[in-house]
Scaffold this motif. Structure first.
Motif, short mmCIF file in Angstrom:
data_model
loop_
_atom_site.label_atom_id
_atom_site.label_comp_id
_atom_site.label_asym_id
_atom_site.label_seq_id
_atom_site.Cartn_x
_atom_site.Cartn_y
_atom_site.Cartn_z
N UNK A 116 2.33 6.75 3.40
CA UNK A 116 1.15 6.01 2.91
C UNK A 116 1.03 5.69 1.50
N UNK A 117 1.80 6.36 0.66
CA UNK A 117 1.87 6.10 -0.74
C UNK A 117 2.70 4.73 -0.89
N UNK A 118 3.54 4.70 -0.01
CA UNK A 118 4.21 3.26 -0.20
C UNK A 118 3.64 2.23 0.44
N UNK A 135 0.20 -2.52 -1.61
CA UNK A 135 -0.91 -3.12 -1.66
C UNK A 135 -1.26 -3.32 -3.33
N UNK A 136 -0.82 -2.33 -4.05
CA UNK A 136 -1.06 -2.67 -5.53
C UNK A 136 -0.39 -3.66 -6.13
N UNK A 144 -8.41 -6.55 0.20
CA UNK A 144 -9.07 -5.00 0.74
C UNK A 144 -7.74 -4.19 1.00
N UNK A 145 -7.76 -2.77 1.02
CA UNK A 145 -6.97 -1.92 1.27
C UNK A 145 -6.52 -1.87 2.68
N UNK A 146 -5.50 -2.28 3.13
CA UNK A 146 -5.06 -2.15 4.46
C UNK A 146 -3.98 -1.18 4.78
N UNK A 147 -4.25 -0.33 5.77
CA UNK A 147 -3.37 0.86 6.36
C UNK A 147 -2.59 0.52 7.59
N UNK A 193 -1.75 17.85 -0.13
CA UNK A 193 -0.58 18.27 0.26
C UNK A 193 -0.40 17.38 1.62
N UNK A 194 -1.20 16.95 2.41
CA UNK A 194 -0.76 16.25 3.83
C UNK A 194 -0.55 14.56 3.38
#
Length: 119
Positions: A89-91, A96-97, A116-119, A83-84
């Motif tokens: 974040x999904x954008x 990245x995808x 690599x995944x970057x936040x 839920x959080x």
């Protein structure tokens, strides 16, 4: 809610048995992403599957952070963590995808060790 939900799974044999796929098709219709499903997804595509390269590790790290001791506690943690998750974040995950897809297209399906995944 179920009519708008998609279901994605890996290519594990038990997940792609005829009875399983038939049940999932009955439940999700054309919103099933799976080997032998309406939307085919290559098995073992961890570089291309946001669930594998991001979501499961992210959720697991937060769900188990306080070391849940009961199933109710574990379930509460799972619901809270999911839920959080915020749209921003999904954008970033989708950005990245698409970078991963571009890389694969340009490299003619070679492995992607430097992405690599970057936040």
């Amino acid at each position: 809610m179920m009519s708008r939900s998609w279901f994605q799974q890996d290519g594990a044999t038990c997940h792609t048995a005829r009875a399983t796929i038939d049940l999932l098709k009955d439940t999700f219709g054309d919103r099933l992403i799976s080997r032998f499903g309406p939307v085919n997804w290559p098995p073992r595509s961890c570089d291309l599957t946001p669930l594998d390269y991001f979501l499961w590790g992210y959720v697991k790290s937060l769900v188990y952070a306080d070391k849940p001791q009961t199933l109710d506690h574990l379930e509460d943690n799972i619901h809270r963590v999911i839920a959080d998750i915020r749209p921003q974040m999904l954008e970033k995950v989708i950005e990245n995808w698409t970078s991963r897809l571009d890389y694969i297209r340009a490299s003619r399906s070679n492995p992607m060790p430097e992405i690599i995944f970057k936040m």
